[in-house]
Design a protein around this motif. Structure first.
Motif, PDB file in Angstrom:
ATOM      1  N   ASP A  29       0.604  -1.616   0.604  1.00  0.00           N
ATOM      2  CA  ASP A  29       0.002  -0.431  -0.275  1.00  0.00           C
ATOM      3  C   ASP A  29       0.528   1.017  -0.269  1.00  0.00           C
ATOM      4  O   ASP A  29       0.860   2.168  -0.379  1.00  0.00           O
ATOM      5  CB  ASP A  29      -0.966   0.366   1.897  1.00  0.00           C
ATOM      6  N   ILE A  74      -8.376   6.976  -1.198  1.00  0.00           N
ATOM      7  CA  ILE A  74      -9.296   6.687  -2.396  1.00  0.00           C
ATOM      8  C   ILE A  74      -8.627   6.362  -3.601  1.00  0.00           C
ATOM      9  O   ILE A  74      -9.305   4.816  -3.948  1.00  0.00           O
ATOM     10  CB  ILE A  74     -10.701   7.897  -2.921  1.00  0.00           C
ATOM     11  N   ASP A 109      -6.922   2.937  -2.453  1.00  0.00           N
ATOM     12  CA  ASP A 109      -7.992   2.059  -1.473  1.00  0.00           C
ATOM     13  C   ASP A 109      -7.894   1.630  -0.289  1.00  0.00           C
ATOM     14  O   ASP A 109      -7.079   0.887   0.380  1.00  0.00           O
ATOM     15  CB  ASP A 109      -8.522   1.052  -1.674  1.00  0.00           C
ATOM     16  N   PRO A 161      -7.962   2.183   3.470  1.00  0.00           N
ATOM     17  CA  PRO A 161      -9.794   2.832   4.848  1.00  0.00           C
ATOM     18  C   PRO A 161      -9.537   3.909   5.506  1.00  0.00           C
ATOM     19  O   PRO A 161      -9.605   4.159   5.696  1.00  0.00           O
ATOM     20  CB  PRO A 161      -9.538   1.217   5.213  1.00  0.00           C
ATOM     21  N   THR A 168     -10.211   7.223   4.368  1.00  0.00           N
ATOM     22  CA  THR A 168     -11.407   7.410   3.865  1.00  0.00           C
ATOM     23  C   THR A 168     -12.753   7.662   4.718  1.00  0.00           C
ATOM     24  O   THR A 168     -13.042   7.593   4.702  1.00  0.00           O
ATOM     25  CB  THR A 168     -11.780   6.359   2.779  1.00  0.00           C
TER      26      THR A 168
END
Length: 188
Positions: free
Chosen positions: A5, A111, A114, A116, A119
């Motif tokens: 990520d 966003i 992805d 979380p 967001t």
């Protein structure tokens, strides 16, 4: 945020189309926040003279919890940081950058990648995830063995606690390294 990520986030920074700072500067800011376990405001206000690469210490001045805080710089991050700082002038690295500018970047990146933690509202998660994700991520990565000590072993909880600049290891365990019962069962 795991290493995959984090790499996605770094790769997406050019997509932000930031005009005032170079993409490489913002990418380095994210690396500094992660490796030195900083809160965004601590990283945003850094000056070149705050870094002592020889002693691997980063002077933060006044932080949320201390009047004159110091963060350790991981040995493995020093070469990349030295390369970056070599071409920087004295003074603020991210001149005039504020958290109000930085925060929307995290939301967009969250966003696109992805993430979380960037967001989901804090009211839903019950914890500070947006700005604290770098601190939580490095702590978990140290615990899980993504980064190993110079002896090739996983880091101890007290060492992780010091990297995160927590006053007590219990803060590190209870607030940052939360694990589920499933994780414990998988480990055993």
């Amino acid at each position: 945020m795991n290493q995959e990520d984090f790499a996605k986030v770094i790769d997406q920074i050019p997509r932000l189309s930031i005009r005032k700072w170079y993409d490489e500067d913002i990418q380095m800011l994210f690396h500094i926040l992660y490796f030195c376990a900083l809160r965004p405001n601590e990283g945003i206000r850094l000056r070149k003279e705050d870094f002592d690469l020889e002693s691997r210490r980063l002077s933060l001045g006044r932080t949320k919890t201390k009047l004159n805080d110091v963060a350790p710089i991981p040995r493995k991050f020093v070469p990349k940081l030295a390369n970056y700082l070599e071409f920087k002038e004295e003074g603020r690295l991210f001149d005039s950058l504020t958290y109000n500018t930085f925060y929307p970047w995290l939301k967009k990146l969250g966003i696109w990648c992805d993430i979380p933690a960037w967001t989901t509202p804090q009211s839903e998660t019950g914890e500070k995830t947006v700005g604290h994700i770098f601190r939580k991520s490095i702590g978990k990565d140290m615990l899980k063995g993504v980064h190993l000590s110079k002896n090739g072993t996983k880091f101890s909880i007290p060492t992780i606690s010091k990297q995160l600049r927590h006053s007590k290891p219990s803060i590190t365990i209870d607030s940052y390294l939360k694990e589920t019962i499933e994780t414990v069962l998988d480990e055993w």
